[in-house]
Design an enzyme around this catalytic site. Sequence first.
Site, PDB file in Angstrom:
ATOM      1  N   ASP A  15       0.790  -1.247   0.000  1.00  0.00           N
ATOM      2  CA  ASP A  15       0.000   0.000   0.000  1.00  0.00           C
ATOM      3  C   ASP A  15       0.818   1.290   0.000  1.00  0.00           C
ATOM      4  OD1 ASP A  15      -1.889  -1.987   0.309  1.00  0.00           O
ATOM      5  OD2 ASP A  15      -2.448  -1.441   2.343  1.00  0.00           O
ATOM      6  N   LYS A  80      -7.276  -3.975  -2.867  1.00  0.00           N
ATOM      7  CA  LYS A  80      -7.968  -4.691  -1.796  1.00  0.00           C
ATOM      8  C   LYS A  80      -8.735  -3.738  -0.895  1.00  0.00           C
ATOM      9  CE  LYS A  80      -3.804  -4.564   1.118  1.00  0.00           C
ATOM     10  NZ  LYS A  80      -4.278  -3.678   2.177  1.00  0.00           N
ATOM     11  N   CYS A 114      -1.977  -2.503   8.158  1.00  0.00           N
ATOM     12  CA  CYS A 114      -1.832  -3.471   7.068  1.00  0.00           C
ATOM     13  C   CYS A 114      -0.567  -4.312   7.189  1.00  0.00           C
ATOM     14  CB  CYS A 114      -1.874  -2.747   5.723  1.00  0.00           C
ATOM     15  SG  CYS A 114      -3.467  -1.937   5.413  1.00  0.00           S
TER      16      CYS A 114
END
Length: 201
Positions: A15, A80, A114
């Site tokens: 990310d 996602k 994450c």
Amino acid sequence: MSVVARASRIRTICDIQEKFRNGIFEFPKLVATADKMVRAAKLLNIPTFITTQSRAKLGNTVPELASNLTGDHIRADVDKTLFSMITPEIEKQLPVKAKDPLDVIIVGIETHICVTQTTLDLLARGHRVYVLVDGVSSINPEERGIALSRLRDAGATVTSSESVLFELLGDASHEQFRSISQLVKETKEETKGALGVFSRI
């Protein structure tokens, strides 16, 4: 010989997106470490998985990384909504739990969300995880230390990018030793700067 050099290994880029640029603690230093590692992954042909979190809202992976995120070593580039990178698309490409454990090297954001959830999911599946202290960050810098301590306690290895690079080589006779050594020299100042802020955990 090192643990990493003996095992199957993959790289994950979690990310590192455009919309985080102005919010994440020391974002340029994070990107510099990620760039060094994606360049090394390309040289060493290490399978690499990339994710973005809600790409339509948060943007693409930053352009600084784009030129080295192409080639046969890129196994997935997945958008996602899950916080963990272990999406159904990525999980299909991973070996069955503990049957063929991987060494997984993680860079990305945010450390306490994450990166943490990805690491815990991988550990639960019997894989070994290396979280790069100079390659992960969060909006609140204090979250990094809390998360890294938790991940170390859970069984992850918290280490540095340069340490992992030479562990991947394992031997000065490796065919890519000169290329990786040159990369380390080229990025010496960026590495020093990243460690200067990120190793304070």
